[in-house]
Design a protein around this motif. Structure first.
Motif, mmCIF file in Angstrom:
data_model
loop_
_atom_site.group_PDB
_atom_site.id
_atom_site.type_symbol
_atom_site.label_atom_id
_atom_site.label_comp_id
_atom_site.label_asym_id
_atom_site.label_seq_id
_atom_site.Cartn_x
_atom_site.Cartn_y
_atom_site.Cartn_z
ATOM 1 N N ALA A 19 0.819 -1.207 0.000
ATOM 2 C CA ALA A 19 0.000 0.000 0.000
ATOM 3 C C ALA A 19 0.857 1.263 0.000
ATOM 4 O O ALA A 19 0.433 2.316 -0.454
ATOM 5 N N ALA A 20 2.090 1.167 0.524
ATOM 6 C CA ALA A 20 2.950 2.339 0.626
ATOM 7 C C ALA A 20 3.705 2.631 -0.659
ATOM 8 O O ALA A 20 4.340 3.677 -0.797
ATOM 9 N N VAL A 21 3.644 1.715 -1.623
ATOM 10 C CA VAL A 21 4.380 1.853 -2.876
ATOM 11 C C VAL A 21 3.480 2.454 -3.955
ATOM 12 O O VAL A 21 2.283 2.162 -4.005
ATOM 13 N N THR A 22 4.046 3.298 -4.806
ATOM 14 C CA THR A 22 3.329 3.799 -5.974
ATOM 15 C C THR A 22 3.816 3.038 -7.198
ATOM 16 O O THR A 22 5.026 2.978 -7.455
ATOM 17 N N VAL A 23 2.892 2.432 -7.934
ATOM 18 C CA VAL A 23 3.234 1.697 -9.148
ATOM 19 C C VAL A 23 2.783 2.523 -10.349
ATOM 20 O O VAL A 23 1.597 2.853 -10.471
ATOM 21 N N ASP A 24 3.710 2.876 -11.212
ATOM 22 C CA ASP A 24 3.422 3.646 -12.419
ATOM 23 C C ASP A 24 3.348 2.684 -13.598
ATOM 24 O O ASP A 24 4.360 2.094 -13.995
ATOM 25 N N VAL A 25 2.141 2.502 -14.148
ATOM 26 C CA VAL A 25 1.923 1.546 -15.238
ATOM 27 C C VAL A 25 1.821 2.305 -16.552
ATOM 28 O O VAL A 25 0.972 3.191 -16.701
ATOM 29 N N ALA A 26 2.671 1.960 -17.507
ATOM 30 C CA ALA A 26 2.679 2.638 -18.807
ATOM 31 C C ALA A 26 2.436 1.626 -19.917
ATOM 32 O O ALA A 26 3.040 0.544 -19.946
ATOM 33 N N ASN A 27 1.547 1.965 -20.836
ATOM 34 C CA ASN A 27 1.195 1.101 -21.951
ATOM 35 C C ASN A 27 2.088 1.439 -23.146
ATOM 36 O O ASN A 27 2.030 2.545 -23.676
ATOM 37 N N ALA A 28 2.913 0.481 -23.574
ATOM 38 C CA ALA A 28 3.804 0.693 -24.714
ATOM 39 C C ALA A 28 3.295 -0.024 -25.961
ATOM 40 O O ALA A 28 4.034 -0.202 -26.925
ATOM 41 N N LEU B 83 -5.312 -0.855 -21.657
ATOM 42 C CA LEU B 83 -4.520 -1.911 -21.030
ATOM 43 C C LEU B 83 -3.953 -1.472 -19.683
ATOM 44 O O LEU B 83 -4.031 -2.205 -18.693
ATOM 45 N N ALA B 84 -3.366 -0.278 -19.626
ATOM 46 C CA ALA B 84 -2.760 0.183 -18.373
ATOM 47 C C ALA B 84 -3.797 0.253 -17.254
ATOM 48 O O ALA B 84 -3.522 -0.115 -16.110
ATOM 49 N N GLY B 85 -5.000 0.724 -17.563
ATOM 50 C CA GLY B 85 -6.055 0.815 -16.564
ATOM 51 C C GLY B 85 -6.470 -0.542 -16.041
ATOM 52 O O GLY B 85 -6.708 -0.716 -14.835
ATOM 53 N N ARG B 86 -6.542 -1.535 -16.932
ATOM 54 C CA ARG B 86 -6.946 -2.870 -16.482
ATOM 55 C C ARG B 86 -5.862 -3.497 -15.605
ATOM 56 O O ARG B 86 -6.151 -4.136 -14.600
ATOM 57 N N VAL B 87 -4.606 -3.320 -15.995
ATOM 58 C CA VAL B 87 -3.512 -3.860 -15.188
ATOM 59 C C VAL B 87 -3.461 -3.143 -13.834
ATOM 60 O O VAL B 87 -3.204 -3.761 -12.797
ATOM 61 N N ALA B 88 -3.736 -1.841 -13.841
ATOM 62 C CA ALA B 88 -3.799 -1.107 -12.575
ATOM 63 C C ALA B 88 -4.857 -1.704 -11.663
ATOM 64 O O ALA B 88 -4.661 -1.835 -10.447
ATOM 65 N N GLY B 89 -5.990 -2.087 -12.235
ATOM 66 C CA GLY B 89 -7.037 -2.723 -11.446
ATOM 67 C C GLY B 89 -6.584 -4.046 -10.849
ATOM 68 O O GLY B 89 -6.899 -4.363 -9.699
ATOM 69 N N ALA C 291 -2.366 0.032 -3.621
ATOM 70 C CA ALA C 291 -3.448 1.022 -3.629
ATOM 71 C C ALA C 291 -3.111 2.259 -4.446
ATOM 72 O O ALA C 291 -4.009 2.971 -4.898
ATOM 73 N N LYS C 292 -1.837 2.550 -4.631
ATOM 74 C CA LYS C 292 -1.434 3.752 -5.373
ATOM 75 C C LYS C 292 -0.891 3.338 -6.726
ATOM 76 O O LYS C 292 0.259 2.899 -6.841
ATOM 77 N N VAL C 293 -1.708 3.436 -7.740
ATOM 78 C CA VAL C 293 -1.312 3.028 -9.086
ATOM 79 C C VAL C 293 -1.678 4.129 -10.066
ATOM 80 O O VAL C 293 -2.825 4.581 -10.103
ATOM 81 N N THR C 294 -0.702 4.592 -10.846
ATOM 82 C CA THR C 294 -0.961 5.586 -11.885
ATOM 83 C C THR C 294 -0.851 4.911 -13.241
ATOM 84 O O THR C 294 -0.197 3.878 -13.395
ATOM 85 N N THR C 295 -1.499 5.487 -14.247
ATOM 86 C CA THR C 295 -1.480 4.896 -15.583
ATOM 87 C C THR C 295 -1.133 5.943 -16.632
ATOM 88 O O THR C 295 -1.326 7.137 -16.426
ATOM 89 N N GLY C 296 -0.638 5.467 -17.762
ATOM 90 C CA GLY C 296 -0.305 6.362 -18.863
ATOM 91 C C GLY C 296 0.188 5.570 -20.059
ATOM 92 O O GLY C 296 0.111 4.334 -20.078
ATOM 93 N N ASN C 297 0.692 6.260 -21.062
ATOM 94 C CA ASN C 297 1.220 5.631 -22.270
ATOM 95 C C ASN C 297 2.686 6.016 -22.433
ATOM 96 O O ASN C 297 3.149 7.031 -21.900
ATOM 97 N N THR C 298 3.418 5.215 -23.187
ATOM 98 C CA THR C 298 4.819 5.507 -23.449
ATOM 99 C C THR C 298 5.169 5.029 -24.845
ATOM 100 O O THR C 298 4.322 4.468 -25.545
ATOM 101 N N GLY C 299 6.407 5.264 -25.267
ATOM 102 C CA GLY C 299 6.824 4.862 -26.603
ATOM 103 C C GLY C 299 6.729 3.373 -26.817
ATOM 104 O O GLY C 299 6.844 2.577 -25.877
ATOM 105 N N HIS D 165 8.725 4.325 -5.873
ATOM 106 C CA HIS D 165 7.972 3.995 -7.091
ATOM 107 C C HIS D 165 8.477 2.698 -7.721
ATOM 108 O O HIS D 165 9.659 2.356 -7.618
ATOM 109 N N ILE D 166 7.558 2.017 -8.381
ATOM 110 C CA ILE D 166 7.870 0.882 -9.248
ATOM 111 C C ILE D 166 7.300 1.209 -10.621
ATOM 112 O O ILE D 166 6.144 1.646 -10.724
ATOM 113 N N GLU D 167 8.081 1.041 -11.658
ATOM 114 C CA GLU D 167 7.622 1.344 -13.010
ATOM 115 C C GLU D 167 7.330 0.050 -13.766
ATOM 116 O O GLU D 167 8.161 -0.855 -13.795
ATOM 117 N N VAL D 168 6.154 -0.008 -14.356
ATOM 118 C CA VAL D 168 5.762 -1.164 -15.167
ATOM 119 C C VAL D 168 5.527 -0.682 -16.594
ATOM 120 O O VAL D 168 4.714 0.210 -16.827
#
Length: 476
Positions: free
Chosen positions: A363-372, A378-384, A392-400, A439-442
């Motif tokens: 819960a204390a970690v922030t996971v940043d999920v990026a869809n490449a 996809l990022a939103g579903r993986v965040a779920g 509990a702390k998951v952000t989503t976005g897109n990347t190259g 942070h953890i980056e996915v």
């Protein structure tokens, strides 16, 4: 398959959305429909239901049963007309959930493949077996308790079977089922005939002896035994059961469209036939007030129902080492719950479950999920998925664009990073001092196939059109 049950009731509601005295008078005749105590706390149902979970949820169940709603066998002549043999079973061939968000008119429907391998009382198994397990278990319990009245045993067993099916769906999807509708072979045929048929379209001609299917390619209107064959066929289809799920969805979309059309609404004869067919063959939960449902659903448009399928991990899951030919559909319950939740609001990571309190390392970690890759959402579903496992702390976005997936983290989060990689199917990990502290980056590559990969179910092949009640979609 016969999921038709509730879109029929939903359709009947839509039929009288005009509020005509004739419509309401006929809908009141549905008080005679068979009822059963399937839902917990049925006495608490209120007009204009606004469930606490944000959505009115209806489970549609289709049974491969050769009996009527009261358990009486169908006649041999009728079975021949339906092109089915005399031996049915206690499996549920269709499981579809309708999600109607509070305060909106956007109805979302999703299918649960009948072979989904899930945890149930008595041990893991295919979800379509929940009905039979519940039925057999209750019948034995009643006999062991000294009950000798066959009618009481049969009814008690059916009620337990329906409740077991409802519970299995709730456990897998995280959706609290508010109402239940069940149909069988007879109801499917009769209701499709009552409305004068349903428009469907096939990509190519198909024929199958087991289901009685024999259809040309292209648009066509089907009803009765042909409609039943259309939704029962799975042999000679490239996608097997998954193509059958698409068949069921496109048929129900067409059924809803037909029921809501002026040709049905303005035709007293068709409306009366439809209501009679439902009364003869559909089972509803005891608390469902259809007139209140009509008022609540007023305003849903003909194209307002969208169909999807839950995400799956493996369509050809060899679940029994002792019997390597036995297959099922492997599902990730966390991914399924995240998918179901996303249908009634913006995609977001669910809050941490009770097993992962806010003070936990996850819960204390922030996971940043990026869809490449190119998969929308996809990022939103993986965040779920990650949220269901306590992140509990998951952000989503897109990347190259990137082909393979990667989990990156700093030296202090190696354990949590490894956990994330494992949860997502065993992704490659990389320790990097460039990742921000905490942070953890996915990064999800174009070939990512782990939990959450199958958005909108993952059952349709690439290029398949979305199925809605707004128009006819051609399927296999």
């Amino acid at each position: 398959m016969h999921a038709l049950g509730k879109i029929i009731i939903a359709g009947l509601a839509l039929v009288v959305f005009g509020g005509t005295a004739y419509g309401y008078a006929n809908l009141r005749a549905l008080d005679d429909v068979t009822r059963d105590s399937v839902i917990d706390g049925e006495d608490d149902a209120q007009p204009g239901e606004q469930p606490a979970d944000g959505s009115l949820d209806i489970l549609l169940v289709g049974r491969d049963a050769r009996t009527d709603p009261q358990g009486r066998p169908l006649s041999p002549d009728l079975l021949r007309e339906l092109r089915v043999g005399p031996n049915g079973d206690d499996l549920t061939d269709t499981l579809i959930v309708l999600r109607i968000p509070n305060g909106t008119k956007a109805v979302k429907a999703f299918s649960v493949p009948r072979d989904s391998y899930v945890s149930m009382p008595g041990g893991k198994g295919k979800i379509n077996a929940a009905f039979g397990r519940g039925k057999a278990g209750e019948a034995k319990r009643l006999r062991d308790a000294g009950e000798t009245d066959k009618a009481k045993i049969d009814q008690g067993a059916l009620t337990a079977a329906r409740r077991a099916t409802r519970q299995a769906v709730e456990d897998l999807t995280g959706v609290k089922i508010d109402h239940y509708a069940e149909v069988n072979l007879l109801s499917f045929s009769e209701i499709s005939k009552a409305i004068g048929g349903v428009d469907v379209c096939l990509n190519e001609a198909t024929k199958d002896r087991n289901s009685g299917a024999d259809f040309p390619a292209g648009p066509q209107k089907i009803q009765g035994a042909d409609a039943l064959a259309f939704v029962r066929q799975r042999d000679n289809l490239r996608g097997g059961d998954f193509d059958r799920v698409r068949r069921q969805q496109v048929f129900l979309a067409g059924l809803a469209r037909q029921v809501m059309s002026a040709g049905t609404i303005a035709d007293p004869g068709k409306l009366s036939d439809l209501i009679d067919a439902v009364k003869r063959s559909v089972v509803l939960d005891s608390s469902w007030n259809l007139l209140d449902f009509v008022a609540q659903m007023r305003g849903v448009s003909g194209g307002g129902i969208q169909f999807e399928t839950i995400p799956v991990v493996n369509r050809d899951y060899r679940y029994d080492p002792a019997n390597p030919r036995a297959t099922a559909v492997q599902v990730d319950p966390a991914a399924v719950k995240a998918f179901a939740a996303s249908l009634i609001g913006p995609a977001a990571a669910p809050s941490a479950p009770a097993s992962a309190p806010a003070s936990s390392p996850a819960a204390a970690v922030t996971v940043d999920v990026a869809n490449a890759g190119p998969k929308t959402g996809l990022a939103g579903r993986v965040a779920g998925v990650l949220g269901e496992h306590g992140f509990a702390k998951v952000t989503t976005g897109n990347t190259g664009s990137r082909r393979t997936s990667l989990v990156r983290f700093g030296p202090d989060l190696a354990r949590q990073g490894g956990e994330v990689a494992k949860l997502l199917g065993g992704l490659t990990t990389q320790e990097s001092s460039s990742v921000p502290a905490g942070h953890i980056e996915v990064v999800l590559g174009t070939v990512y196939s782990g939990p959450g990969a199958a958005g909108g179910g993952g059952a349709p092949a690439a290029g398949d059109e979305p199925i809605t009640s707004g128009g006819v979609v051609c399927v296999n």
